[in-house]
Design a protein around this motif. Structure first.
Motif, PDB file in Angstrom:
ATOM      1  N   ALA A  87       0.842  -1.208   0.000  1.00  0.00           N
ATOM      2  CA  ALA A  87       0.000   0.000   0.000  1.00  0.00           C
ATOM      3  C   ALA A  87       0.874   1.254   0.000  1.00  0.00           C
ATOM      4  O   ALA A  87       0.604   2.207  -0.747  1.00  0.00           O
ATOM      5  CB  ALA A  87      -0.928  -0.006   1.210  1.00  0.00           C
ATOM      6  N   ASP A  88       1.931   1.246   0.818  1.00  0.00           N
ATOM      7  CA  ASP A  88       2.834   2.402   0.860  1.00  0.00           C
ATOM      8  C   ASP A  88       3.516   2.625  -0.484  1.00  0.00           C
ATOM      9  O   ASP A  88       3.685   3.769  -0.919  1.00  0.00           O
ATOM     10  CB  ASP A  88       3.884   2.219   1.959  1.00  0.00           C
ATOM     11  CG  ASP A  88       3.301   2.329   3.360  1.00  0.00           C
ATOM     12  OD1 ASP A  88       2.136   2.768   3.505  1.00  0.00           O
ATOM     13  OD2 ASP A  88       4.013   1.964   4.320  1.00  0.00           O
ATOM     14  N   LYS A  89       3.908   1.546  -1.166  1.00  0.00           N
ATOM     15  CA  LYS A  89       4.542   1.678  -2.484  1.00  0.00           C
ATOM     16  C   LYS A  89       3.562   2.266  -3.501  1.00  0.00           C
ATOM     17  O   LYS A  89       3.952   3.063  -4.345  1.00  0.00           O
ATOM     18  CB  LYS A  89       5.076   0.329  -2.979  1.00  0.00           C
ATOM     19  CG  LYS A  89       6.256  -0.184  -2.197  1.00  0.00           C
ATOM     20  CD  LYS A  89       7.484   0.655  -2.437  1.00  0.00           C
ATOM     21  CE  LYS A  89       8.676   0.085  -1.709  1.00  0.00           C
ATOM     22  NZ  LYS A  89       9.896   0.808  -1.950  1.00  0.00           N
ATOM     23  N   CYS A  90       2.288   1.879  -3.410  1.00  0.00           N
ATOM     24  CA  CYS A  90       1.277   2.457  -4.312  1.00  0.00           C
ATOM     25  C   CYS A  90       1.147   3.957  -4.077  1.00  0.00           C
ATOM     26  O   CYS A  90       1.090   4.744  -5.031  1.00  0.00           O
ATOM     27  CB  CYS A  90      -0.077   1.775  -4.105  1.00  0.00           C
ATOM     28  SG  CYS A  90      -0.173   0.097  -4.724  1.00  0.00           S
ATOM     29  N   LEU A  91       1.108   4.359  -2.803  1.00  0.00           N
ATOM     30  CA  LEU A  91       1.012   5.789  -2.485  1.00  0.00           C
ATOM     31  C   LEU A  91       2.267   6.537  -2.933  1.00  0.00           C
ATOM     32  O   LEU A  91       2.172   7.661  -3.440  1.00  0.00           O
ATOM     33  CB  LEU A  91       0.771   5.988  -0.984  1.00  0.00           C
ATOM     34  CG  LEU A  91      -0.590   5.525  -0.474  1.00  0.00           C
ATOM     35  CD1 LEU A  91      -0.650   5.633   1.047  1.00  0.00           C
ATOM     36  CD2 LEU A  91      -1.725   6.306  -1.124  1.00  0.00           C
ATOM     37  N   ASP A  92       3.439   5.922  -2.761  1.00  0.00           N
ATOM     38  CA  ASP A  92       4.693   6.537  -3.218  1.00  0.00           C
ATOM     39  C   ASP A  92       4.680   6.740  -4.734  1.00  0.00           C
ATOM     40  O   ASP A  92       5.105   7.776  -5.242  1.00  0.00           O
ATOM     41  CB  ASP A  92       5.904   5.676  -2.841  1.00  0.00           C
ATOM     42  CG  ASP A  92       6.191   5.664  -1.354  1.00  0.00           C
ATOM     43  OD1 ASP A  92       5.614   6.499  -0.619  1.00  0.00           O
ATOM     44  OD2 ASP A  92       6.980   4.797  -0.918  1.00  0.00           O
ATOM     45  N   LYS A  93       4.184   5.725  -5.436  1.00  0.00           N
ATOM     46  CA  LYS A  93       4.131   5.807  -6.898  1.00  0.00           C
ATOM     47  C   LYS A  93       3.170   6.915  -7.346  1.00  0.00           C
ATOM     48  O   LYS A  93       3.464   7.657  -8.290  1.00  0.00           O
ATOM     49  CB  LYS A  93       3.690   4.447  -7.460  1.00  0.00           C
ATOM     50  CG  LYS A  93       4.103   4.189  -8.864  1.00  0.00           C
ATOM     51  CD  LYS A  93       3.826   2.740  -9.224  1.00  0.00           C
ATOM     52  CE  LYS A  93       4.270   2.449 -10.622  1.00  0.00           C
ATOM     53  NZ  LYS A  93       4.061   1.055 -10.998  1.00  0.00           N
ATOM     54  N   ALA A  94       2.035   7.043  -6.648  1.00  0.00           N
ATOM     55  CA  ALA A  94       1.076   8.111  -6.965  1.00  0.00           C
ATOM     56  C   ALA A  94       1.719   9.480  -6.725  1.00  0.00           C
ATOM     57  O   ALA A  94       1.589  10.398  -7.550  1.00  0.00           O
ATOM     58  CB  ALA A  94      -0.190   7.960  -6.122  1.00  0.00           C
ATOM     59  N   GLU A  95       2.436   9.619  -5.611  1.00  0.00           N
ATOM     60  CA  GLU A  95       3.095  10.892  -5.302  1.00  0.00           C
ATOM     61  C   GLU A  95       4.193  11.197  -6.318  1.00  0.00           C
ATOM     62  O   GLU A  95       4.369  12.353  -6.723  1.00  0.00           O
ATOM     63  CB  GLU A  95       3.665  10.859  -3.881  1.00  0.00           C
ATOM     64  CG  GLU A  95       4.243  12.174  -3.428  1.00  0.00           C
ATOM     65  CD  GLU A  95       3.247  13.329  -3.449  1.00  0.00           C
ATOM     66  OE1 GLU A  95       3.689  14.461  -3.735  1.00  0.00           O
ATOM     67  OE2 GLU A  95       2.036  13.117  -3.209  1.00  0.00           O
ATOM     68  N   ASP A  96       4.926  10.182  -6.748  1.00  0.00           N
ATOM     69  CA  ASP A  96       5.954  10.372  -7.779  1.00  0.00           C
ATOM     70  C   ASP A  96       5.341  10.895  -9.076  1.00  0.00           C
ATOM     71  O   ASP A  96       5.894  11.781  -9.719  1.00  0.00           O
ATOM     72  CB  ASP A  96       6.707   9.068  -8.061  1.00  0.00           C
ATOM     73  CG  ASP A  96       7.667   8.690  -6.948  1.00  0.00           C
ATOM     74  OD1 ASP A  96       7.960   9.539  -6.083  1.00  0.00           O
ATOM     75  OD2 ASP A  96       8.108   7.521  -6.934  1.00  0.00           O
ATOM     76  N   LYS A  97       4.197  10.344  -9.439  1.00  0.00           N
ATOM     77  CA  LYS A  97       3.524  10.795 -10.665  1.00  0.00           C
ATOM     78  C   LYS A  97       3.109  12.260 -10.528  1.00  0.00           C
ATOM     79  O   LYS A  97       3.226  13.032 -11.480  1.00  0.00           O
ATOM     80  CB  LYS A  97       2.313   9.929 -10.969  1.00  0.00           C
ATOM     81  CG  LYS A  97       2.667   8.482 -11.230  1.00  0.00           C
ATOM     82  CD  LYS A  97       2.259   8.090 -12.599  1.00  0.00           C
ATOM     83  CE  LYS A  97       2.597   6.644 -12.848  1.00  0.00           C
ATOM     84  NZ  LYS A  97       3.757   6.475 -13.695  1.00  0.00           N
ATOM     85  N   ARG A  98       2.624  12.652  -9.347  1.00  0.00           N
ATOM     86  CA  ARG A  98       2.258  14.056  -9.113  1.00  0.00           C
ATOM     87  C   ARG A  98       3.479  14.967  -9.255  1.00  0.00           C
ATOM     88  O   ARG A  98       3.420  16.009  -9.889  1.00  0.00           O
ATOM     89  CB  ARG A  98       1.676  14.218  -7.707  1.00  0.00           C
ATOM     90  CG  ARG A  98       0.233  13.948  -7.610  1.00  0.00           C
ATOM     91  CD  ARG A  98      -0.299  14.506  -6.282  1.00  0.00           C
ATOM     92  NE  ARG A  98      -1.628  14.015  -6.088  1.00  0.00           N
ATOM     93  CZ  ARG A  98      -1.935  12.883  -5.478  1.00  0.00           C
ATOM     94  NH1 ARG A  98      -0.999  12.127  -4.978  1.00  0.00           N
ATOM     95  NH2 ARG A  98      -3.187  12.490  -5.375  1.00  0.00           N
TER      96      ARG A  98
END
Length: 155
Positions: A87-98
């Motif tokens: 779950a944390d990796k998914c959130l990190d990936k979303a933040e990276d895209k932002r």
């Protein structure tokens, strides 16, 4: 039923459940002689959760993550660990895209295109669905600060 059989059945059930949430891991024969099986991420859906993760004959898990943490744990701790880290990796990936979008726009406040916004939203939704798999009484994972404190206390 042997403990390892129960563990493998529990792992298969967990990996099936994670697969339903769009996170693909696979259980494969281990390349180590002292391990029963390895858990690997499917390359097409890789989030880089574990560098290495194996199951020992006694049903315990040996793991190492990309932040250079490693450990041995039972199934219950492993379940919390794989769900939380994924779950944390998914959130990190979303933040990276932002951040990438903001970088492309030279910091200007420009709305993301619908396709990119959908990807970011999908990653955040996946993280929330994964966190919903945790039980209310599951203990939280130690963060880097907690681990540093415990490492300093080690004789």
């Amino acid at each position: 039923m042997l403990k390892i059989e129960k563990t493998l059945r529990s792992v298969r059930d967990l990996l099936d459940r994670l697969g339903k949430e769009g996170v693909e891991f696979t259980l494969v024969e281990s390349s180590y002689s002292d391990r029963v099986a390895d858990i690997r991420e499917v390359p097409e859906h890789r989030l880089f959760v574990f560098l290495e993760c194996s199951i020992r004959p006694n049903g315990t898990f040996v793991w190492r993550d990309y932040d250079r943490h490693k450990g041995v744990c039972d199934f219950n701790e492993f379940r919390v660990r794989i769900i939380t880290l994924t779950a944390d990796k998914c959130l990190d990936k979303a933040e990276d895209k932002r951040r990438q979008w903001v970088g492309l726009c030279d910091g200007a406040d420009t709305a993301m295109p619908d396709s990119l916004a959908a990807v970011v939203s999908g990653l955040e939704d996946k993280a929330n669905r994964l966190k919903a798999l945790l039980e209310p009484d599951d203990p939280p994972l130690l963060d880097k600060g907690d681990i540093a404190i415990l490492t300093d206390l080690k004789p």
